[in-house]
Design a protein around this motif. Sequence first.
Motif, PDB file in Angstrom:
ATOM      1  N   ARG A 139      -0.615   2.268  -5.598  1.00 15.69           N
ATOM      2  CA  ARG A 139      -1.568   3.313  -5.207  1.00 15.69           C
ATOM      3  C   ARG A 139      -2.271   3.885  -6.436  1.00 15.69           C
ATOM      4  O   ARG A 139      -3.467   4.194  -6.393  1.00 15.69           O
ATOM      5  N   ARG A 177      -4.252   4.590   7.928  1.00 12.43           N
ATOM      6  CA  ARG A 177      -4.331   5.759   7.045  1.00 12.43           C
ATOM      7  C   ARG A 177      -4.252   5.368   5.571  1.00 12.43           C
ATOM      8  O   ARG A 177      -4.956   5.931   4.729  1.00 12.43           O
ATOM      9  N   ASN A 178      -3.398   4.385   5.243  1.00 13.92           N
ATOM     10  CA  ASN A 178      -3.274   3.958   3.851  1.00 13.92           C
ATOM     11  C   ASN A 178      -4.554   3.305   3.342  1.00 13.92           C
ATOM     12  O   ASN A 178      -4.980   3.532   2.210  1.00 13.92           O
ATOM     13  N   SER A 201       5.564  -0.590   8.619  1.00 16.24           N
ATOM     14  CA  SER A 201       4.479  -0.233   7.699  1.00 16.24           C
ATOM     15  C   SER A 201       3.103  -0.452   8.305  1.00 16.24           C
ATOM     16  O   SER A 201       2.115   0.133   7.858  1.00 16.24           O
ATOM     17  N   ASN A 209      -7.182   6.101   2.859  1.00 19.12           N
ATOM     18  CA  ASN A 209      -6.916   7.056   1.778  1.00 19.12           C
ATOM     19  C   ASN A 209      -6.942   6.436   0.382  1.00 19.12           C
ATOM     20  O   ASN A 209      -7.264   7.124  -0.587  1.00 19.12           O
ATOM     21  N   TYR A 210      -6.603   5.157   0.274  1.00 13.79           N
ATOM     22  CA  TYR A 210      -6.421   4.585  -1.059  1.00 13.79           C
ATOM     23  C   TYR A 210      -7.369   3.437  -1.398  1.00 13.79           C
ATOM     24  O   TYR A 210      -7.573   3.145  -2.580  1.00 13.79           O
ATOM     25  N   LEU A 224       0.820  -1.215   0.000  1.00 11.80           N
ATOM     26  CA  LEU A 224       0.000   0.000   0.000  1.00 11.80           C
ATOM     27  C   LEU A 224       0.855   1.267   0.000  1.00 11.80           C
ATOM     28  O   LEU A 224       0.332   2.364  -0.203  1.00 11.80           O
ATOM     29  N   ALA A 225       2.158   1.123   0.221  1.00 11.61           N
ATOM     30  CA  ALA A 225       3.057   2.276   0.197  1.00 11.61           C
ATOM     31  C   ALA A 225       3.768   2.423  -1.145  1.00 11.61           C
ATOM     32  O   ALA A 225       4.517   3.371  -1.340  1.00 11.61           O
ATOM     33  N   HIS A 242       1.205   2.689   9.584  1.00 11.41           N
ATOM     34  CA  HIS A 242       0.547   3.556   8.604  1.00 11.41           C
ATOM     35  C   HIS A 242      -0.616   2.854   7.904  1.00 11.41           C
ATOM     36  O   HIS A 242      -1.217   3.420   6.999  1.00 11.41           O
TER      37      HIS A 242
END
Length: 295
Positions: free
Chosen positions: A130, A170-171, A164, A174-175, A124-125, A167
């Motif tokens: 993304r 939030r990931n 990771s 957001n995505y 996801l990073a 986060h």
Amino acid sequence: IENEKQKEHLTYFLQLLSRKNEFRPGQLPILDRALQNLPVIGLLPTGGGKSLTYQIAGLLQPGITLVIDPLKSLMQDQYDGLINSGIDCCTFINGAISSSEKKQRETQLESSQLLFAFVSPERLAILEFRQRLKNMHEYNVYFSYGVIDEVHCVSEWGHDFRFSYLHLGRNLYNYVKAKDGPISLFGLTATASFDVLADVERELSGNGAFSLDSETTVRYENTNRLELQYKIEKVKIDFNEFDIKHKGKVLDPSLPKIVDINNNKIVYTAKSNFMQEYMSEVSTAMADGRTEVEI
């Protein structure tokens, strides 16, 4: 309080999907919240059927279920479980496959050819991934659940394991998009104390990501494992009295204590407790007209 009509329908679906007669304790409360599109963090003991809860929820919803797993072996195991159940619209994306295969599987995800996709939290990073997720939103391809397996890893106390994970909330927010608003958050674990679970909720709801209420965490009350017995013995060890014999092997003076703990009385108690629960399950099964017992 269980909804008997809903339980009847879900049990039929369970039998059709997995050839199991009934749900195990603790599965239905987790599934109930998930089917209401409410965030849920389910705590079930090992072997309690955690994976089955998100699988049934995912099959009953129109979107894609994204499953975050920390290990390749877990992805493979859960993927194989779905395949063996006849559910072939699933895949995993990790470092065990080639770059061309990754692109092919990401294209399947992007074009809504899948119901379940297993990925690591690090994916996801990745900017390219993304962008795929952003394209899906523009193509009206949506997710239904964001499942975090081993959700206790989200706790900041375990960030040395996988940074990771901190986060991840939030990931996902957001995505990974649902049709209307954020996806339904679905966390699962077998190992988490009250403090860790509170920390998990704080991390996942950080910066206004997911809104978690007081009933988000669903815990099965009986976590007693009858096959496990614990006893603490204080053993005094004098390093000057080690017996350097038997071809150089060191004999620990605590060994006699270990032998003493594993005596017939302990074994009898464990077997007796197990048989009591087993006979209780048999009685319940007979009353329900069932011919099989799971314990």
